[in-house]
Design an enzyme around this catalytic site. Sequence first.
Site, PDB file in Angstrom:
ATOM      1  N   GLU A 170      95.681  47.468  32.436  1.00  0.00           N
ATOM      2  CA  GLU A 170      94.731  48.486  31.962  1.00  0.00           C
ATOM      3  C   GLU A 170      94.492  49.626  32.963  1.00  0.00           C
ATOM      4  O   GLU A 170      93.357  49.956  33.291  1.00  0.00           O
ATOM      5  CB  GLU A 170      93.389  47.824  31.613  1.00  0.00           C
ATOM      6  CG  GLU A 170      93.526  46.752  30.540  1.00  0.00           C
ATOM      7  CD  GLU A 170      92.199  46.086  30.178  1.00  0.00           C
ATOM      8  OE1 GLU A 170      91.173  46.418  30.783  1.00  0.00           O
ATOM      9  OE2 GLU A 170      92.207  45.229  29.289  1.00  0.00           O
ATOM     10  N   ASN A 216     100.508  45.678  31.635  1.00  0.00           N
ATOM     11  CA  ASN A 216      99.814  45.158  30.454  1.00  0.00           C
ATOM     12  C   ASN A 216      98.665  46.084  30.059  1.00  0.00           C
ATOM     13  O   ASN A 216      97.890  46.516  30.920  1.00  0.00           O
ATOM     14  CB  ASN A 216      99.250  43.771  30.831  1.00  0.00           C
ATOM     15  CG  ASN A 216      98.793  42.954  29.652  1.00  0.00           C
ATOM     16  OD1 ASN A 216      99.520  42.813  28.662  1.00  0.00           O
ATOM     17  ND2 ASN A 216      97.593  42.382  29.738  1.00  0.00           N
ATOM     18  N   HIS A 258      94.669  43.605  20.926  1.00  0.00           N
ATOM     19  CA  HIS A 258      93.294  43.346  20.476  1.00  0.00           C
ATOM     20  C   HIS A 258      93.003  44.306  19.320  1.00  0.00           C
ATOM     21  O   HIS A 258      92.762  45.487  19.532  1.00  0.00           O
ATOM     22  CB  HIS A 258      92.296  43.595  21.608  1.00  0.00           C
ATOM     23  CG  HIS A 258      92.409  42.607  22.719  1.00  0.00           C
ATOM     24  ND1 HIS A 258      92.111  41.273  22.546  1.00  0.00           N
ATOM     25  CD2 HIS A 258      92.789  42.741  24.010  1.00  0.00           C
ATOM     26  CE1 HIS A 258      92.294  40.628  23.694  1.00  0.00           C
ATOM     27  NE2 HIS A 258      92.716  41.496  24.601  1.00  0.00           N
ATOM     28  N   GLU A 289      97.780  39.315  24.225  1.00  0.00           N
ATOM     29  CA  GLU A 289      96.367  38.900  24.061  1.00  0.00           C
ATOM     30  C   GLU A 289      95.906  39.096  22.621  1.00  0.00           C
ATOM     31  O   GLU A 289      94.802  39.591  22.369  1.00  0.00           O
ATOM     32  CB  GLU A 289      95.456  39.719  24.992  1.00  0.00           C
ATOM     33  CG  GLU A 289      95.894  39.732  26.441  1.00  0.00           C
ATOM     34  CD  GLU A 289      94.922  40.446  27.382  1.00  0.00           C
ATOM     35  OE1 GLU A 289      93.804  40.810  26.958  1.00  0.00           O
ATOM     36  OE2 GLU A 289      95.300  40.648  28.544  1.00  0.00           O
ATOM     37  N   ASP A 291      94.291  39.194  19.190  1.00  0.00           N
ATOM     38  CA  ASP A 291      93.224  38.705  18.317  1.00  0.00           C
ATOM     39  C   ASP A 291      92.822  39.847  17.400  1.00  0.00           C
ATOM     40  O   ASP A 291      93.077  41.011  17.697  1.00  0.00           O
ATOM     41  CB  ASP A 291      92.027  38.084  19.067  1.00  0.00           C
ATOM     42  CG  ASP A 291      91.386  38.970  20.116  1.00  0.00           C
ATOM     43  OD1 ASP A 291      91.641  40.198  20.139  1.00  0.00           O
ATOM     44  OD2 ASP A 291      90.593  38.439  20.916  1.00  0.00           O
TER      45      ASP A 291
HETATM   46  C1  XIL Z   1      88.332  38.538  29.076  1.00  0.00           C
HETATM   47  C2  XIL Z   1      88.003  37.060  28.961  1.00  0.00           C
HETATM   48  O1  XIL Z   1      88.481  36.591  27.722  1.00  0.00           O
HETATM   49  C3  XIL Z   1      86.515  36.825  29.062  1.00  0.00           C
HETATM   50  O2  XIL Z   1      86.217  35.439  29.110  1.00  0.00           O
HETATM   51  C4  XIL Z   1      85.966  37.508  30.328  1.00  0.00           C
HETATM   52  O3  XIL Z   1      84.565  37.386  30.352  1.00  0.00           O
HETATM   53  C5  XIL Z   1      86.363  38.971  30.347  1.00  0.00           C
HETATM   54  O4  XIL Z   1      87.759  39.084  30.248  1.00  0.00           O
HETATM   55  N1  XIL Z   1      91.772  42.264  28.503  1.00  0.00           N
HETATM   56  C6  XIL Z   1      92.238  41.400  29.459  1.00  0.00           C
HETATM   57  C7  XIL Z   1      91.627  40.056  29.610  1.00  0.00           C
HETATM   58  O5  XIL Z   1      93.243  41.698  30.107  1.00  0.00           O
HETATM   59  O6  XIL Z   1      91.670  39.590  30.923  1.00  0.00           O
HETATM   60  C8  XIL Z   1      90.212  40.040  29.099  1.00  0.00           C
HETATM   61  O7  XIL Z   1      89.726  38.696  29.135  1.00  0.00           O
HETATM   62  C9  XIL Z   1      90.152  40.614  27.705  1.00  0.00           C
HETATM   63  C10 XIL Z   1      90.595  42.055  27.702  1.00  0.00           C
END
Ligand code: XIL
Length: 397
Positions: A170, A216, A258, A289, A291
Amino acid sequence: MKLRQWTTVGAVAVATVAALNTVPATASRPYDPTAQSLATLGLRHGLHVGTAVNMDALNDASDPQYRKLVTSEFSSVTAENVMKWESLEPTRGSYNWGPADQLVDFAKRNRQSVRGHVLVWHNQLPAWLTSGVADGSISKQELRELLRKHITTVVNRYKGKIWQWDVVNEAVSDPWDTPSTLHYKGFWAEHLGPGYIADAFRWARAADPKALLFYNDYNIEAFGSGNPADDKTQFVYDMTKSLRARGVPIDGVGSQGHLGTQYGNFDTLQVTAALKKFAGLGVATAFTEVDVRSQLTAAVQAGNAEEINPRLQASAANFSVLMKACLAVRSCLSYTVWGFSDNHSWVPGWFDDPPEGLATIYDENYQPKRAYHELKSDLIFAGPPYVQPRVAPKPRR
Ligand code: XIL
């Protein structure tokens, strides 16, 4: 079924499919693909289906179903939190390796590969680091050296045990940030300038010659305007191209995935086109990741099926778009969900105004949702000639 048991069966299955272009079956026991796990079905294509793992849930003896599903459904795992800097080095110089070691050992026992997450990110940094920089007791020069040491120490500890590392996470702003022109954002860019990105990949490579090194980010599933001033995918593409041109050892780009059902999101062909364009740079891709959350309106919370069903349906469709696109591009190596059940999803805790949830492939009682079945059917129905086995790049030196 454990992955170890699968491997032989699976190898035979893949060979049979390849040789006869048919499905493996015996006279006595017909092959039922719907009874196979996501892991097993993914490996037909050489694709790893993974999940983020919450170590508290994994260790919770009163919640055995969590561990059971991590073990049976997935061929790759990612630490949801325990490999982040604040977890690994809460106090300067004293490391807390326990939970991360445990996940790596767990994965080995279950023949799962590990995505390392994450080496350089602006979030979940230890307080000693951010406050030291804020009060001036850590200079820029020292900060750069601390980052080098962090990457070297962590990558070295898990050398040979991590398949893909999220080296930088990020690093790029969003159109809603200020200024709105896309730029390198956050703690590291502010204090070290964007050169930290190339440095990070080089330090990671020096510590592990074999891990695949990934950049990422989120909101990079498809291209938009093509103008890097407002198209984040284009910005990341240009960055990757430039890193590759300069010989920086970046092997892959991870698209977090996401998504939310309240947004337009993308269709399969748009996402496929984006993955192909990255493939053209010689880098692997992965969904890292995934969802797909929904707003929990009052009616959803009251259990109104007419409000809930379209959200579940739209969520499933979005999971499926990313899966089909990944299957279509041979260098898309893995598809990881960010938690697999709604009772252990980060979404409700993170997106609470308005409240959001319903983001994963199993409900709170570990019942598979439509999204799970869609992923499964994508894996079942895919095959040659359009979907071919994966091809991984050689780690770049
Ligand atoms: C999130 C976790 O799922 C949570 O438990 C934590 O509080 C915050 O981070 N992008 C990412 C992940 O790269 O590391 C993040 O994970 C979600 C967004």
